[in-house]
Motif scaffolding. Structure first.
Motif, PDB file in Angstrom:
ATOM      1  N   ASP A 240       0.827  -1.207   0.000  1.00  0.00           N
ATOM      2  CA  ASP A 240       0.000   0.000   0.000  1.00  0.00           C
ATOM      3  C   ASP A 240       0.863   1.260   0.000  1.00  0.00           C
ATOM      4  N   ILE A 241       1.922   1.266   0.829  1.00  0.00           N
ATOM      5  CA  ILE A 241       2.832   2.411   0.876  1.00  0.00           C
ATOM      6  C   ILE A 241       3.502   2.608  -0.487  1.00  0.00           C
ATOM      7  N   SER A 242       3.931   1.499  -1.109  1.00  0.00           N
ATOM      8  CA  SER A 242       4.580   1.572  -2.415  1.00  0.00           C
ATOM      9  C   SER A 242       3.639   2.163  -3.456  1.00  0.00           C
ATOM     10  N   ARG A 243       2.389   1.725  -3.426  1.00  0.00           N
ATOM     11  CA  ARG A 243       1.404   2.249  -4.379  1.00  0.00           C
ATOM     12  C   ARG A 243       1.202   3.748  -4.187  1.00  0.00           C
ATOM     13  N   LYS A 244       1.124   4.181  -2.944  1.00  0.00           N
ATOM     14  CA  LYS A 244       0.924   5.605  -2.656  1.00  0.00           C
ATOM     15  C   LYS A 244       2.134   6.437  -3.089  1.00  0.00           C
ATOM     16  N   ILE A 245       3.328   5.889  -2.885  1.00  0.00           N
ATOM     17  CA  ILE A 245       4.547   6.605  -3.290  1.00  0.00           C
ATOM     18  C   ILE A 245       4.601   6.735  -4.810  1.00  0.00           C
ATOM     19  N   ARG A 246       4.275   5.629  -5.531  1.00  0.00           N
ATOM     20  CA  ARG A 246       4.274   5.683  -6.993  1.00  0.00           C
ATOM     21  C   ARG A 246       3.261   6.702  -7.501  1.00  0.00           C
ATOM     22  N   SER A 247       2.084   6.714  -6.871  1.00  0.00           N
ATOM     23  CA  SER A 247       1.044   7.650  -7.274  1.00  0.00           C
ATOM     24  C   SER A 247       1.480   9.091  -7.027  1.00  0.00           C
ATOM     25  N   ALA A 248       2.125   9.326  -5.879  1.00  0.00           N
ATOM     26  CA  ALA A 248       2.587  10.675  -5.547  1.00  0.00           C
ATOM     27  C   ALA A 248       3.669  11.135  -6.521  1.00  0.00           C
ATOM     28  N   LYS A 249       4.587  10.231  -6.855  1.00  0.00           N
ATOM     29  CA  LYS A 249       5.660  10.590  -7.786  1.00  0.00           C
ATOM     30  C   LYS A 249       5.110  10.871  -9.179  1.00  0.00           C
ATOM     31  N   ARG A 250       4.139  10.087  -9.602  1.00  0.00           N
ATOM     32  CA  ARG A 250       3.536  10.319 -10.917  1.00  0.00           C
ATOM     33  C   ARG A 250       2.822  11.664 -10.943  1.00  0.00           C
ATOM     34  N   ASN A 251       2.149  11.982  -9.852  1.00  0.00           N
ATOM     35  CA  ASN A 251       1.451  13.265  -9.767  1.00  0.00           C
ATOM     36  C   ASN A 251       2.451  14.420  -9.827  1.00  0.00           C
ATOM     37  N   GLN A 252       3.600  14.256  -9.150  1.00  0.00           N
ATOM     38  CA  GLN A 252       4.643  15.283  -9.200  1.00  0.00           C
ATOM     39  C   GLN A 252       5.198  15.424 -10.609  1.00  0.00           C
ATOM     40  N   ALA A 253       5.356  14.277 -11.291  1.00  0.00           N
ATOM     41  CA  ALA A 253       5.866  14.313 -12.666  1.00  0.00           C
ATOM     42  C   ALA A 253       4.893  15.055 -13.586  1.00  0.00           C
ATOM     43  N   LEU A 254       3.605  14.813 -13.413  1.00  0.00           N
ATOM     44  CA  LEU A 254       2.590  15.474 -14.237  1.00  0.00           C
ATOM     45  C   LEU A 254       2.570  16.973 -13.995  1.00  0.00           C
ATOM     46  N   LYS A 255       2.931  17.406 -12.781  1.00  0.00           N
ATOM     47  CA  LYS A 255       2.977  18.838 -12.455  1.00  0.00           C
ATOM     48  C   LYS A 255       4.307  19.465 -12.851  1.00  0.00           C
ATOM     49  N   GLY A 256       5.252  18.633 -13.338  1.00  0.00           N
ATOM     50  CA  GLY A 256       6.547  19.166 -13.757  1.00  0.00           C
ATOM     51  C   GLY A 256       7.468  19.497 -12.604  1.00  0.00           C
TER      52      GLY A 256
END
Length: 542
Positions: free
Chosen positions: A139-155
């Motif tokens: 669950d933690i890994s999934r949340k970290i991946r999601s957070a990183k992807r969101n950061q990538a989308l925001k540049g």
């Protein structure tokens, strides 16, 4: 009682996997709990193993591996851990160590926080605890991946250290600002590369000029810590480092995210994602080089700079494309009958797939003489330069075939807008009529549904036209860019690779018709220019 039966080792682990439990699971807190437990139960703590900052899904932890070795030689009789999650968060691995490895070596596992003691009573709860711990890590890994992807989308920049030439903004660690001293070196590298100098030669130039390599620069000038320093190689630039910098889009102001990741939360091995899956956000910080220079350098560094054994440099490498299969044309040199060095091109797919008659059918030769395409390119480029066309003239050539279509498109778009406005008024009227009871609900529903559906269809058609108008505006921008290229040059007699790449994106080569013997051989080639693609007279015959 044997001495080994009361000889204990305590194992301590902490990582970001622990999230909000990090404080209660701190190394100091774990140590205090386990030492107190050992004292209360008469155990003698001989060894302590600490893995601080290591994920529980990773069983390559240095201190954990050291503990395993000590168990194998018989130095440990008891292993104390605060709870089962300290040992790890991989259910399969936990099952191996708790059910096979530790029992085989007569080692007792005690986890006071989970009421687990393999030396006493039943421990049916242990497998369930292990499953829950793994789920937590997942669950933690999934949340970290999601957070990183969101950061990538925001540049947002999420690297540990800023790329060479930049530093992190003190007010926002996810934003890059220019580091003037290193940025000067980066700009110089691009300028040298733009002159046709290869990455190995650039590395030699920087080394000769005593320019600190990026790791040493960050250590000596920016004060970063590093465990990869070697005092003898402060200025030892390598071609790989140079190429990495020259290929990075960060230097045109873009942030590129989702480039690599771990295979899974259990497997820490990094994998590189396909370029099609990268997330690129443009203009997120100040660029060190413009896009025009960056794109030229990308083409230059992908090609070997040395001439071949016959002394000919292939200036068309990566530029000539087969019209039928899309492959590059491969260069082969030879010495002509007149004594000068020359060469010819063949379709790469044909050349490398021609061992059998069946394979040969994948494509045809598309034979093209080097001197033919060389002369045709000089003629074509000189014609463009001598015309000295303005941005408006170039735009007119680009849009000449589309002009009548664009007039019709604008007329159709205006009609759609008018009809959309009519529908707004009609819908407003029937809504008012329905409110006043002038029409039945059934009539209102029927009319309202029909008009809304028509409006939705209109919206789709209008978006299509808007996309075409946006493409027309893009043509204007492209015309300006190619005009700038034209202004850089005067008429020339010799063609260099740099000149070719400044103007040409690709040259498409067709299979010839006729033959030399009959004097009727003809071969069509199409010039596709940078920024603007094809012009009305982009084709010629050799």
């Amino acid at each position: 009682m044997k001495q080994r039966d009361i000889t204990a080792a305590i194992y301590l682990r902490l990582s970001r996997d622990d999230g909000s439990d990090a404080e209660s699971n701190s190394i100091g807190n774990q140590r205090e709990i386990l030492n107190r437990y050992a004292s209360e139960h008469g155990f003698i703590v001989r060894k302590e193993y600490v893995d601080d900052g290591w994920s529980g899904t990773n069983f390559e932890r240095p201190q954990f591996k050291k503990m395993i070795k000590d168990i194998e030689v018989g130095d440990i009789g008891i292993v104390l851990i605060k709870d089962l999650s300290r040992l790890g968060r991989n259910n399969a691995m936990i099952a191996f160590y708790t059910e096979i490895f530790l029992p085989d070596h007569d080692v007792r596992l005690i986890a006071p926080g989970d009421s687990i003691d393999t030396g006493h009573g039943d421990n049916e709860i242990m497998p369930f605890k292990s499953v829950i711990n793994e789920y937590y890590a997942r669950d933690i890994s999934r949340k970290i991946r999601s957070a990183k992807r969101n950061q990538a989308l925001k540049g947002e920049f999420i690297g540990a250290h800023a790329p060479y030439g930049y530093i992190k903004d003190p007010n926002n660690k996810h934003k890059l600002i220019v580091d003037d001293e290193a940025a000067t070196v980066v700009r110089r590298m691009f300028e040298i590369a733009d002159n046709g100098i290869g990455t190995h030669q650039i590395a030699c130039i920087l080394s000769y000029d005593k320019i600190l390599i990026p790791t040493m620069y960050k250590y000596n000038v920016l004060g970063y810590k590093s465990n990869k320093l070697h005092e003898d190689y402060h200025f030892n630039w390598c071609a790989t480092t140079v190429r990495t910098i020259l290929e990075s889009r960060v230097y045109v102001g873009d942030i590129v995210g989702h480039v690599q990741g771990k295979k899974s939360f259990k497997n820490q091995k990094l994998i590189r994602y396909p370029e099609s899956e990268w997330i690129v956000v443009e203009d997120m910080h100040e660029a060190l080089v413009d896009m025009d220079l960056f794109e030229r350098v990308q083409k230059l560094i992908k090609v070997k700079k040395r001439a071949n054994a016959k002394g000919i440099t292939n200036i068309f490498s990566g530029v000539l494309k087969c019209a039928d299969c899309g492959s590059n044309l491969t260069f082969r040199s030879y010495k002509g009958l007149t004594g000068y060095n020359s060469g010819s091109y063949l379709c790469n797919k044909y050349r490398h797939g021609s061992k059998s008659e069946n394979q040969r059918k994948t494509c045809t030769a598309h034979y093209l003489p080097y001197i033919g395409v060389y002369d045709a390119t000089i003629t074509r480029l000189n014609k463009i330069i001598s015309a000295n066309a303005t941005e408006e003239e170039i735009l007119r050539q680009l849009t000449s075939e589309k002009e009548s279509q664009m007039v019709l498109h604008k007329k159709a778009f205006d009609n759609l807008k008018r009809r959309n406005s009519e529908l707004d008024r009609i819908i407003q009227k029937i809504v008012e009529q329905n409110a006043l009871g002038e029409i039945t609900k059934e009539t209102f529903t029927k009319l309202y549904t029909r008009y809304i559906e028509e409006q939705n269809e209109l919206a789709g058609e209008m978006k299509t036209f808007e996309a075409k108008f946006a493409a027309e505006n893009l043509d204007k921008e492209k015309a300006g860019l190619i005009e700038n290229q034209i202004r850089k040059y005067e008429i020339f007699d010799e063609l260099s690779r740099e000149k070719a790449l400044d103007f040409i994106d690709r040259i498409v080569v067709h299979e010839p018709s006729g033959n030399h013997k009959d004097g009727n051989r003809r071969q069509k080639i199409e010039f596709h220019y940078r920024f603007i693609g094809r012009l009305p007279d982009s084709e010629c015959s050799l």
